[in-house]
Design a protein around this motif. Structure first.
Motif, PDB file in Angstrom:
ATOM      1  N   ILE A 185       0.821  -1.438   0.209  1.00  0.00           N
ATOM      2  CA  ILE A 185       0.378   0.366   0.319  1.00  0.00           C
ATOM      3  C   ILE A 185       0.485   1.206  -0.112  1.00  0.00           C
ATOM      4  O   ILE A 185       0.177   2.156  -0.418  1.00  0.00           O
ATOM      5  CB  ILE A 185      -0.502   0.086   1.000  1.00  0.00           C
ATOM      6  N   VAL A 186       1.679   1.040   0.584  1.00  0.00           N
ATOM      7  CA  VAL A 186       2.922   2.432   0.553  1.00  0.00           C
ATOM      8  C   VAL A 186       3.568   2.769  -0.909  1.00  0.00           C
ATOM      9  O   VAL A 186       3.515   4.134  -0.761  1.00  0.00           O
ATOM     10  CB  VAL A 186       4.198   2.403   1.911  1.00  0.00           C
ATOM     11  N   SER A 187       4.143   1.690  -1.216  1.00  0.00           N
ATOM     12  CA  SER A 187       4.356   1.984  -2.665  1.00  0.00           C
ATOM     13  C   SER A 187       3.781   1.965  -3.993  1.00  0.00           C
ATOM     14  O   SER A 187       3.981   2.891  -3.915  1.00  0.00           O
ATOM     15  CB  SER A 187       5.042   0.582  -3.176  1.00  0.00           C
TER      16      SER A 187
ATOM     17  N   TYR B  47      -7.123   5.178  -0.062  1.00  0.00           N
ATOM     18  CA  TYR B  47      -7.815   4.461  -0.163  1.00  0.00           C
ATOM     19  C   TYR B  47      -8.107   3.226  -1.787  1.00  0.00           C
ATOM     20  O   TYR B  47      -8.393   2.099  -0.646  1.00  0.00           O
ATOM     21  CB  TYR B  47      -9.665   5.544   0.199  1.00  0.00           C
ATOM     22  N   THR B  48      -7.698   3.803  -2.720  1.00  0.00           N
ATOM     23  CA  THR B  48      -7.891   2.744  -3.790  1.00  0.00           C
ATOM     24  C   THR B  48      -6.961   0.987  -3.837  1.00  0.00           C
ATOM     25  O   THR B  48      -7.277   0.314  -4.121  1.00  0.00           O
ATOM     26  CB  THR B  48      -7.671   3.484  -5.099  1.00  0.00           C
ATOM     27  N   ALA B  49      -5.543   2.175  -3.481  1.00  0.00           N
ATOM     28  CA  ALA B  49      -4.568   1.241  -3.186  1.00  0.00           C
ATOM     29  C   ALA B  49      -4.874   0.115  -2.019  1.00  0.00           C
ATOM     30  O   ALA B  49      -4.623  -1.166  -2.427  1.00  0.00           O
ATOM     31  CB  ALA B  49      -3.516   2.614  -3.041  1.00  0.00           C
ATOM     32  N   ALA B  50      -5.083   0.857  -1.113  1.00  0.00           N
ATOM     33  CA  ALA B  50      -5.527  -0.434   0.146  1.00  0.00           C
ATOM     34  C   ALA B  50      -6.972  -2.051   0.043  1.00  0.00           C
ATOM     35  O   ALA B  50      -6.424  -2.091  -0.368  1.00  0.00           O
ATOM     36  CB  ALA B  50      -6.010   0.843   1.244  1.00  0.00           C
TER      37      ALA B  50
ATOM     38  N   ASP C 257      -7.374  -1.736  -3.669  1.00  0.00           N
ATOM     39  CA  ASP C 257      -6.984  -3.458  -3.864  1.00  0.00           C
ATOM     40  C   ASP C 257      -6.251  -4.069  -3.932  1.00  0.00           C
ATOM     41  O   ASP C 257      -6.271  -5.436  -3.946  1.00  0.00           O
ATOM     42  CB  ASP C 257      -6.540  -2.511  -5.778  1.00  0.00           C
ATOM     43  N   ALA C 258      -4.665  -3.457  -2.840  1.00  0.00           N
ATOM     44  CA  ALA C 258      -4.061  -4.874  -2.309  1.00  0.00           C
ATOM     45  C   ALA C 258      -4.769  -5.959  -1.435  1.00  0.00           C
ATOM     46  O   ALA C 258      -4.433  -6.615  -1.206  1.00  0.00           O
ATOM     47  CB  ALA C 258      -3.145  -3.607  -1.598  1.00  0.00           C
ATOM     48  N   LEU C 259      -6.101  -5.040  -0.143  1.00  0.00           N
ATOM     49  CA  LEU C 259      -6.600  -6.152   0.393  1.00  0.00           C
ATOM     50  C   LEU C 259      -7.766  -7.155  -0.841  1.00  0.00           C
ATOM     51  O   LEU C 259      -7.394  -8.116  -0.587  1.00  0.00           O
ATOM     52  CB  LEU C 259      -7.548  -5.296   0.637  1.00  0.00           C
ATOM     53  N   ARG C 260      -7.903  -5.972  -1.685  1.00  0.00           N
ATOM     54  CA  ARG C 260      -8.050  -7.523  -2.583  1.00  0.00           C
ATOM     55  C   ARG C 260      -7.656  -8.719  -2.952  1.00  0.00           C
ATOM     56  O   ARG C 260      -7.780 -10.002  -3.224  1.00  0.00           O
ATOM     57  CB  ARG C 260      -9.421  -7.160  -4.391  1.00  0.00           C
TER      58      ARG C 260
END
Length: 376
Positions: free
Chosen positions: A72-74, A83-86, A88-91
């Motif tokens: 997410i940090v990257s 929120y979009t990055a988080a 995507d990473a969670l999915r």
């Protein structure tokens, strides 16, 4: 006439139990024995899954979660919305996306993404050093002799084991736990604004730090520090507003078809708290059967210190013990990092506390005076 109380062993003044009457001291001694016995419940807590060979920290699933946070940090560093990055990473990691608390608050990821790659580890080390130094200075006043101070310094260092590892800079509990410890160390009667501000920062990194703010607000009210209590209340209200915005933002990137969390009613009991704190500190280097009673004794030590700071620390530990015992699951027992940064220093108060408690429990009772009526 009662014999004079013996001089303190390590402390500058007698422990909380030195003035207890015999019935209360005996009850306290029984409760201590029960607490030590309950600590062995940690032996019945199952080993968490995915405990890597290199895991020298508190969290059994920390490697997987850590990879998630780093991803997410990257992505945020690359320009993505948090929120979009988080989402995507969670999915991608098959994590639950509901309720909104499955998303970490954006503060830490945003700050880390804004820093150059080399900076976070040094910032973490600086925070750990400042926190340890603040506590060493606070405890030095209660420990006037050199030997107890040296032992306490070692105990503080042992408590910091998970908080100086540069590989954990993306882990939220590491930062929030240090901020909670620093906030508590710098708070003094009449000087609480900085402590409240740092406590709010901890809440914005990890929402479980709200438990600390609640404990501090209640303690301030109980001690008659009304302005401080209102200050903590204001911080909690501000955090609630931020949490509401967080919930709204998460709703914008999730939907009803996203997987939901299994919940947080773990009901693992006190044994999980003991194991969590053990894995968060240098106690992990000992066999669990030897480390577990030391957790109970450290809690007793904080309760022994007759100082508002000791009372607040014991209240904080009790609150997290309840929260972890009731709500944490095996894969979330890294919550134990929150009260860990200074936890083992409580062992420094055990010699005086235990001596005074045993002494008072064995003290002779008041002589019974019988009045007889003589007939003349």
């Amino acid at each position: 006439m009662a014999p004079p109380a013996p001089l303190p062993l390590w402390l500058d003044s007698p422990s909380r139990f030195a003035a207890w009457r015999r019935p209360a001291a005996r009850i306290g001694l029984v409760l201590l024995l029960l607490l030590v016995a309950a600590s062995f419940l940690a032996l019945r807590v199952a080993e968490p899954a995915a405990l890597g060979a290199e895991a020298a920290t508190s969290a059994p699933s920390e490697q997987t979660d850590l990879a998630l946070y780093e991803k997410i940090v990257s992505a945020v560093k690359g320009g993505d919305n948090y929120y979009t990055a988080a989402a995507d990473a969670l999915r991608a990691g098959s994590y639950p996306l509901r309720p909104f608390l499955t998303f970490r608050l954006p503060a830490l990821a945003t700050v880390l993404a804004a820093l150059p790659g080399w900076a976070p580890r040094y910032l973490l080390w600086l925070l750990a050093f400042v926190t340890a130094l603040a506590w060493a200075l606070r405890l030095a006043a209660a420990l006037p002799r050199l030997a107890p101070r040296l032992v306490t310094s070692l105990l503080i260092a042992g408590s910091m084991l998970a908080f100086i590892q540069p590989g954990l800079v993306a882990f939220h509990e590491v930062w929030a736990g240090l901020l909670v410890a620093l906030s508590l160390a710098i708070r003094r009667p009449g000087h609480w604004v900085e402590a409240v501000a740092i406590g709010l920062a901890a809440m914005l990194i990890r929402e479980t730090a709200t438990l600390y703010a609640v404990v501090m607000a209640l303690a301030a009210w109980r001690e008659g520090e009304r302005r401080e209590a209102w200050g903590w209340g204001a911080a909690l209200l501000l955090f609630a507003a931020m949490l509401g915005f967080h919930a709204w933002a998460v709703a914008g990137v999730t939907g009803p078809n996203d997987p939901a969390s299994p919940g947080w009613m773990g009901l693992q009991g006190y044994g999980l708290f003991v194991k969590a704190v053990t894995l968060a500190t240098a106690l992990q280097l000992l066999p669990l059967a030897a480390a577990a009673p030391l957790v109970a004794l450290a809690m007793f030590g904080w309760a022994s210190w007759r100082d508002p700071l000791g009372t607040r620390m014991f209240g904080l530990l009790t609150a997290y013990a309840l929260a972890i015992g009731l709500f944490a699951r095996l894969d979330t027992f890294y919550w134990g990092l929150m009260p860990a940064p200074i936890f083992l220093a409580g062992l420094a108060f055990v010699p005086d506390g235990l001596r005074d408690l045993v002494r008072q429990s064995l003290a002779p009772g008041k002589p019974r005076i019988t009045v007889t009526r003589l007939a003349r």
